[in-house]
Design an enzyme around this catalytic site. Sequence first.
Site, mmCIF file in Angstrom:
data_model
loop_
_atom_site.group_PDB
_atom_site.id
_atom_site.type_symbol
_atom_site.label_atom_id
_atom_site.label_comp_id
_atom_site.label_asym_id
_atom_site.label_seq_id
_atom_site.Cartn_x
_atom_site.Cartn_y
_atom_site.Cartn_z
ATOM 1 N N ASP A 1 0.831 -1.196 0.000
ATOM 2 C CA ASP A 1 0.000 0.000 0.000
ATOM 3 C C ASP A 1 0.870 1.252 0.000
ATOM 4 O O ASP A 1 1.740 1.427 0.866
ATOM 5 C CB ASP A 1 -0.896 -0.026 1.246
ATOM 6 C CG ASP A 1 -1.973 1.044 1.216
ATOM 7 O OD1 ASP A 1 -2.904 0.904 0.413
ATOM 8 O OD2 ASP A 1 -1.866 2.005 1.997
ATOM 9 N N GLU B 1 1.286 -0.522 -5.132
ATOM 10 C CA GLU B 1 0.068 0.269 -5.305
ATOM 11 C C GLU B 1 0.486 1.733 -5.216
ATOM 12 O O GLU B 1 0.422 2.358 -4.163
ATOM 13 C CB GLU B 1 -0.961 -0.089 -4.225
ATOM 14 C CG GLU B 1 -2.319 0.581 -4.444
ATOM 15 C CD GLU B 1 -2.595 1.717 -3.449
ATOM 16 O OE1 GLU B 1 -3.684 2.306 -3.537
ATOM 17 O OE2 GLU B 1 -1.718 2.013 -2.612
#
Length: 736
Positions: free
Chosen positions: A378, A407
């Site tokens: 993330d 990401e």
Amino acid sequence: MTGRFPIEDVSPVVSCGRYPAKAVVDEPVPVSARAYREGHDALGCNVVWAGPDGASRPFTRMRPGEPGQDRWHATIAPDAVGSWTFSVEAFQDPYLTWQNAVTKKIAAGQGSEDLANDLAEGARVLAAARGLVPAADRPRVADALTALVDTDLPLAQRVDRALALADLLWEHPVRELVTVGDTYSIWVDRKRALYSAWYEFFPRSEGAAGGRSGTLATATERLPGVAAMGFDVLYLPPIHPIGRVNRKGRNNALTAGPTDVGSPWAIGAAEGGHDTIHPDLGTPADFRAFVQAAAAQGLEVAMDLALQCAPDHPWVTEHPEWFTTRADGSIAYAENPPKKYQDIYPVNFDNDPEGIRAEVLRVVLHWVGEGIRIFRVDNPHTKPFDFWHRLIAEVKAVDPDVLFLAEAFTRPAIMHGLGKIGFTQSYTYFTWRTTAAEMRAYCEELIEAADYMRPNFWPNTPDILHESLQHGGPPMFKIRAVLAALLSPSWGLYAGYELFEHVARPGAEEYLDNEKYELRPRDWAGAEAQGRSLAPFLTILNRVRRDNPALHQLRNLRFHEIDNPALLCWSKHDPETGNTVIVICSFDPRIVQWGNTTLDMPALGFDWHERFTVHDELTGTSYDWGQRNAVRLDPYLQPAHVLTVRRPTPPSVPQPAGAEPADLTVADVPDDLSGGTAPTAPAPAAPAPAAPARTAPVPTPPRRSGPVPTPPRRAATRPSAPAPTDAAPKDARWTS
């Protein structure tokens, strides 16, 4: 310092060799370099490469590219995970130099006396070659050498056998004045690093009822449905305890109600942190059972690695120095103005970098020990790059099969930089490329970066519901799935896509009643039974991907011209198997679009004039195609053609027994062999079959010049069939 022969501009090389290039096991990796020499003597080039075990592989001969450019090309296919090395070497090829001289002089009418020195030089080269070729071929070289020095033979017989060794001595050359270039590295991952189909769901929503969270056990019941659609990676958002301090309510409300479950990305509570499972989901034993059940369905579980903390994460009290303290003494929460994330504390990596790195490494290896080999990271672009570079290397030193998906929806240089320092795959700007021209330009950029950055195309995520899906209706869901699944070898989607979920929070590019903040159970079986599911279509796409090896690659993506800007035409061709897929996709979800293709036939493995059969995997219809074809796409039936190419079987021509290859002529040899052209003796012509008695020859029609004209407004497709069960009518299943 320049060697005897300059070797320049080697590829694949990332950042001047600072980082390794990327490949996967058995992937064809193109290697090229610019090499040249003085004069007109022949130059040769090889790729010299070695595997992770340090053992050298047989060198791969490079072939010259476009004449006059001094560019050399070869393809290698690493066959094991780990760090590979390669270098390019250039050398003088005396056989090609000799072949060039002899054929030209004979063609000019010179005889044995004129060629005395050339014949002696040829004998020297063959004597050296005899020890380099495989044992089975040594008698051929010896016979050629014997003939070459036999002064009683006519000149043609003396040189014929030596000239017939062109192919053998191309593969096993005599190398003189060898110059070795710099050594570079390639990191080779397992195949899933390049080719994968991801599906994301929240385990707590599966089996949720009456406001109670689902569990890993109830989520196991969803696994067969995901596997049946053909996905092979199941990505779970964070499964750790969720903070209670500053917990967000539904739709990111600042105040949570007593039953609100909070965001899984607000990691950590009294029950534990990043190495702990949320008690509502189950126990470590339940997690291991879930991973095993997924594997039994052909699914590999990917976990989220989000290096951030809820205010009540154990790290906050145990290591307050790992966070940023504001002027008023409070710990800074995450912000992306105007967005505020009061339930999340970002980690400050500068206060104790060694301590943080050691703890994160421990956490990652903990989950590797639980059977996890894929991590979706993330927001990696908000953490130091040297942290990731070192961490990923340390993890791969323990288990080289571990993969990391970045990401990072951020600036291009940062996304590319993350790929260079070790991230296996990356999210992309796919979602925001909404015209055919934009998509083509973006994919061409990604092909240029294929040596270090592997894209993963996602039509949606829990955070991203693009306006094209909000307003495009079910046809747009098909369009975006086709584009994601068939342009990129890796793609993924977030659960609910197959149910056409499209309602956004007002003024935002994200879902209303977002699953990040609440439970969202879905009736998968009911929707499919009622024809309200895209699952059958997704199943077809993943089946086509699985059955066609051309779709497992990125470097082979080629675009073709089509005269309608609402349509995009592309292909992927696998030279190893001959497998070829052609796709024409509409970007218009509302009206029928027509177009005429102009295919790049050599990119498909055909000559310009050839015709072939294509089979539409979406409709089951076959067509006869060539360079120019008319297409009609109705978004309410199928907004794309997904065509697999069926190649005609060439007629077999019997070869006469004992046929010898024809002599080379001067026309077969270029003027300048410094580019290394390797002439091959032409194959013997098959004898013409005897014509039946009293049968007149069939006249050959005159050959046309230029492409065959396409009749105006003529469709290459058959009349529209009734809509399949997974295609929504215009007025159904689409209400806001």
